[in-house]
Design an enzyme around this catalytic site. Structure first.
Site, mmCIF file in Angstrom:
data_model
loop_
_atom_site.group_PDB
_atom_site.id
_atom_site.type_symbol
_atom_site.label_atom_id
_atom_site.label_comp_id
_atom_site.label_asym_id
_atom_site.label_seq_id
_atom_site.Cartn_x
_atom_site.Cartn_y
_atom_site.Cartn_z
ATOM 1 N N SER A 133 6.072 7.317 13.146
ATOM 2 C CA SER A 133 6.074 6.013 12.470
ATOM 3 C C SER A 133 6.773 4.908 13.244
ATOM 4 C CB SER A 133 6.764 6.193 11.124
ATOM 5 O OG SER A 133 7.150 4.955 10.595
ATOM 6 N N ARG B 58 8.685 2.876 11.531
ATOM 7 C CA ARG B 58 9.782 2.474 10.629
ATOM 8 C C ARG B 58 11.085 2.273 11.404
ATOM 9 N NH1 ARG B 58 9.125 8.403 7.963
ATOM 10 N NH2 ARG B 58 7.022 7.577 7.880
ATOM 11 N N ASP C 93 3.438 -1.106 11.587
ATOM 12 C CA ASP C 93 2.968 0.208 11.182
ATOM 13 C C ASP C 93 2.312 0.827 12.400
ATOM 14 O OD1 ASP C 93 2.220 1.804 8.411
ATOM 15 O OD2 ASP C 93 0.856 2.191 10.077
ATOM 16 N N ASP D 25 0.793 -1.231 0.000
ATOM 17 C CA ASP D 25 0.000 0.000 0.000
ATOM 18 C C ASP D 25 0.827 1.283 0.000
ATOM 19 O OD1 ASP D 25 1.031 -0.356 2.525
ATOM 20 O OD2 ASP D 25 -0.861 -0.264 3.601
ATOM 21 N N HIS D 26 2.048 1.236 0.533
ATOM 22 C CA HIS D 26 2.797 2.479 0.717
ATOM 23 C C HIS D 26 3.557 2.958 -0.516
ATOM 24 C CE1 HIS D 26 1.876 2.015 4.931
ATOM 25 N NE2 HIS D 26 2.576 3.075 5.254
ATOM 26 N N ARG E 243 -1.862 12.348 10.283
ATOM 27 C CA ARG E 243 -0.585 13.029 10.548
ATOM 28 C C ARG E 243 -0.418 14.254 9.700
ATOM 29 N NH1 ARG E 243 3.125 7.812 11.449
ATOM 30 N NH2 ARG E 243 2.314 7.668 13.556
HETATM 31 C C1 MIC Z 1 3.161 6.458 8.510
HETATM 32 O O1 MIC Z 1 1.955 6.710 8.577
HETATM 33 O O2 MIC Z 1 4.021 7.259 8.895
HETATM 34 C C2 MIC Z 1 3.607 5.131 7.970
HETATM 35 C C3 MIC Z 1 4.278 5.375 6.674
HETATM 36 O O3 MIC Z 1 2.476 4.321 7.730
HETATM 37 C C4 MIC Z 1 4.537 4.478 8.974
HETATM 38 C C5 MIC Z 1 5.183 3.247 8.520
HETATM 39 C C6 MIC Z 1 6.347 3.457 7.638
HETATM 40 O O4 MIC Z 1 7.113 4.410 7.802
HETATM 41 O O5 MIC Z 1 6.554 2.611 6.771
HETATM 42 C C7 MIC Z 1 3.889 4.174 10.320
HETATM 43 O O6 MIC Z 1 2.958 4.849 10.676
HETATM 44 O O7 MIC Z 1 4.383 3.322 11.057
HETATM 45 FE FE1 SF4 Z 2 -0.709 4.722 5.032
HETATM 46 FE FE2 SF4 Z 2 0.390 5.432 7.383
HETATM 47 FE FE3 SF4 Z 2 -1.054 7.158 5.926
HETATM 48 FE FE4 SF4 Z 2 -2.247 5.195 7.075
HETATM 49 S S1 SF4 Z 2 -1.192 6.854 8.108
HETATM 50 S S2 SF4 Z 2 -2.612 5.884 4.987
HETATM 51 S S3 SF4 Z 2 -0.770 3.535 6.912
HETATM 52 S S4 SF4 Z 2 0.893 6.237 5.361
#
Ligand code: MIC
Ligand code: SF4
Length: 754
Positions: free
Chosen positions: A643, A645, A165, A100-101, A447
């Site tokens: 995140s 990550r 995630d 998805d990312h 976010r």
């Molecule tokens: C996000 O919303 O910041 C992400 C991208 O979903 C991350 C995961 C990632 O960095 O791959 C998260 O929320 O953990």
């Molecule tokens: Fe994707 Fe993270 Fe955004 Fe949700 S908050 S849509 S998991 S990047």
């Protein structure tokens, strides 16, 4: 409770084990002898050793046996690379991977998806074959966002899920205890080790009254974020309860749990109720709903359960909120928002409205949004701002196409993007403003850190409900309040928008699954081979990190003293960098490039003490590494917020860092650092942060590392006398071994070899 009910319709042999859970719970009840919160019930019913486990909220480390693991493509690559080095033939617990990312939004759903599949072919092939080999369910690109797929398919009341995630808590909308973790934690569970979590405190949020009019479930979490702030949930599970719960749809509860990540909460939870039953029934899991009803007494808090903190919200009085810019906890009720825009000089024109994402893309969200769009269309007007729609899953997309909402949103001016993260994670080829130009955007996402959506630090991003996004998009201005302000229709007459309405679930009683995007692991897997090309710039096999040399570290430079907010987006940016999530050396070139240097107030400009030159952060770290000089980072409050990550921990480790020393850490990031053999340390006295100058050198007395004991840091100011500060840490005994062995993975390898 003896029934055999499968966890989902995809896996024939994985069952919900309410019987075992109730037995474990009975053991723990016998020991604790007090009423329990729902969060505690789920955790304690998943204990590895219910008889022997020490249980003290906020201090003991619980050893748990989660029911499932889920990974998304941007974090799964590292998780699977680590799992591969563990050398096991298949995963020991049910696991899924979701693509998805990595899909960038450019011109709309189908074309963007096709382009992503070709650009990311190597990574998708790697994930698809690794999933087939190790017995992991694989959701192909186009299937939707991990959290939506989990809610539609895998979440069940009372279960315990970990996901790589931070928004994994979304599944709390179905009463599941779902916790975001780094890849190395996921590997533990895939490899059948117990998973460790500091026993969380429990914050109760009591809901009374009833949502109505323009107020949506999202407003509950926007309000809670304003109360608790971005670090107020750290180390705690937020548990909703009270009579107001029953009026909220299952997907609305998921939205609330999802965004609990923004206050640092371990997870958020709702008790099992009829709304969840309805949702299970319409997503082909009525049997789970019935089974949950049989176990319902344990799928909520006990009477008299005590919370560490209690917040009360009367939904009948709750106003719609808008949070931001730059931080998700700056909450302003709509009645005060226009004033706030003026007072703060936020750009008034609304450039783009974006709905969808894992947070807010349910059938209900889309129906309500479409009802507002229809109202505008009936008055002959459309979106004035640019407007995008991201369906959370293929099932949502196909169903709103069937039921008409999609057509309305398109007629209104919406560009429908792929079922993926898209602009939420900076996968957005934005063309309407130049980089550096101040502007405002509003989304229904969770976010809004600086630069997150479009890599433009001057973009003011606000988050709110999809309802308000659509309304404000019609006016094209941040000053518009749909509750009080009139719009002018095509006929020149003024009108007030009607409050949104819409079905929570399809009236027909079923979803349209759309295209089949699931790949089940084959029965015969031994012949599958997983290829990682040694010349790839996207994938790289991992080399074990070196073990600790057993000595104190002396005269370490401070690579950077970070000033203010340092989220994982500052430490390891996403957007274009997502490309390198499977290649540690390449992604390390983004290390800390978004963090602000306290020495000069600038990002990605630090002084190399060996040469005196000012250079980029990663380049400076590489230079130190080549000269065998370990280094440290100094950070402020809630370092690593956001995140899950683990790249944000792997990169400093890879580039030769030894410790990150801060006023405080976000939970997932702190664990990620420990797992990779980095030292996460905090100032015992937070004011000591101010005593350290970016050009100072420090000694870390690593030989002092011991459970429950502070740790000494000697500071050698450039000019001035050496002084000592005390550092605290949260290591337990097994975690100390991770540091000594160089990483948790090295520790696992050592145990397997023995
Ligand atoms: C996000 O919303 O910041 C992400 C991208 O979903 C991350 C995961 C990632 O960095 O791959 C998260 O929320 O953990
Ligand atoms: Fe994707 Fe993270 Fe955004 Fe949700 S908050 S849509 S998991 S990047």
């Amino acid at each position: 409770l003896d029934q055999k009910v499968t966890q989902n319709i995809h896996e024939k042999n994985n069952f919900i084990n309410y019987k075992k859970m109730s037995e474990n719970l009975a053991i723990v009840r016998g020991r604790l002898n007090r009423p329990l919160t729902y969060a505690e019930k789920i955790l304690y019913s998943h204990l590895d050793d219910p008889h022997g486990q020490e249980i003290e909220r906020g201090s003991s480390y619980l050893r748990l046996r989660p029911d499932r693991v889920a990974c998304q493509d941007a974090t799964a690559q590292m998780a699977i690379l680590q799992f591969m080095s563990a050398g096991m033939p298949s995963v020991a617990n049910p696991t899924t991977v979701h693509c998805d990312h990595l899909i960038e939004a450019q011109i709309g759903g189908d074309k963007d998806l096709a382009r992503a599949i070709s650009i990311n072919k190597e990574v998708y092939d790697f994930l698809a074959t690794a999933c087939a080999k190790y017995n992991i369910g694989f959701w192909k690109p186009g299937s939707g966002i991990i959290h939506q797929i989990l809610l539609e398919n895998y979440a069940f009341p009372g279960g315990l899920l970990i996901g790589t995630d931070s928004h994994t808590p979304n599944a709390g909308g179905l009463g599941m205890c779902a916790i975001g973790v780094g890849g190395a934690d996921a590997v533990d569970v895939m490899a059948n080790l117990p998973w460790e979590l500091k026993a969380p405190k429990v914050i109760g949020v009591k809901l009374t009254g009833q949502l109505s009019g323009w107020t949506a479930p999202k407003d509950i979490i926007l309000k809670v974020a304003g109360i608790l702030t971005v670090k107020g949930g750290t180390g705690a599970i937020v548990e909703y309860h009270g009579p107001g719960v029953n009026g909220i749809s299952c997907t609305g509860m998921a939205t609330i749990c999802n965004m609990g990540a923004e206050i640092g909460a371990t997870t958020s939870l709702f008790p099992f109720n009829d709304r969840m039953y309805d949702y299970l029934a319409v997503t082909k899991r009525k049997d789970i709903g019935d089974f949950s009803r049989a176990y319902a007494k344990e799928l909520r808090e006990d009477e008299g359960a005590e919370y560490d903190q209690l917040i009360e919200i009367n939904l009948s009085e709750l106003e719609p909120h808008i949070n931001g810019p730059f931080t998700p906890d700056l909450a302003t009720p709509i009645s005060k928002f226009s004033e706030a825009v003026k007072a703060n000089g936020w750009p008034e024109e609304l450039k783009v409205g974006l709905i969808g994402s894992c947070t807010n893309s349910s059938y209900e969200d889309m129906s309500r949004a479409a009802s507002i769009a229809r109202d505008a269309l009936d008055h002959g007007i459309k979106a004035k701002s640019l407007f995008t729609v991201t369906p959370g899953s293929e099932q949502i997309r196909a169903t709103i196409e069937r039921d008409g909402q999609l057509a309305t949103l398109e007629e209104f001016g919406g560009m429908v993007l792929a079922n993926a993260c898209g602009p939420c994670i900076g996968q957005w080829d934005r063309k309407d403003v130049k980089k550096g130009e101040a502007n405002s955007i509003i989304s229904s996402y969770n976010r809004n850190f600086t630069g997150r959506n479009d890599a433009n630090p001057a973009t003011h991003a606000f988050v709110t409900s999809p309802d308000l996004v659509v309304a404000m998009t019609i006016a094209g201005s941040l000053h518009f309040n749909p509750l009080t302000d009139k719009l002018v229709g095509k006929d020149g007459k003024e009108f007030l928008l009607k409050a949104p309405t819409g079905d929570g679930l399809p009236a027909s009683g079923s979803f349209d699954p759309g295209q089949n995007t699931y790949q089940a692991p084959p029965a015969e897997r031994s012949g599958v081979s997983v290829a990682v090309s040694p010349t790839s710039d996207r994938l790289q096999l991992l080399e074990p990190f070196k073990a600790w040399d057993g000595k104190d570290a002396e005269n370490l430079p401070i690579l950077i003293k970070c000033d203010g907010k340092t989220t994982t987006d500052h430490i390891s940016m996403a957007g274009p960098w997502l490309k390198y999530r499977g290649h540690l050396d390449n992604i390390s070139n983004n290390m800390l490039i978004g963090a602000i240097n306290a020495a000069n107030g600038e990002a990605n400009k630090v002084q190399n003490y060996t040469t005196g030159e000012w250079d980029a952060v990663p380049a400076t770290a590489r230079d130190y590494k080549s000269k065998n000089i370990p280094w440290v980072v100094i950070g402020d409050w809630n370092y690593g917020e956001g995140s899950s990550r683990e790249h944000a921990a792997l990169e400093p480790r890879h580039l030769g860092g030894l410790a990150i020393i801060t006023r405080s850490f976000a939970r997932i990031h702190e664990t990620n650092l420990k797992k990779q053999g980095m030292l996460p340390l905090t100032f015992a006295n937070p004011e000591d942060y101010d005593k350290i100058k970016p050009e100072d050198k420090v000694d870390l007395l690593c030989t002092e590392l011991e459970v429950g004991k502070p740790f000494t840091m000697r500071v050698h100011p450039k000019d001035g006398k050496t002084f000592e500060v005390k550092l605290a840490h949260t290591y337990n005994a097994p975690q100390v071994e991770w540091f000594k062995n160089g990483s948790a993975l090295n520790t696992m390898a050592k145990a397997n070899a023995a």
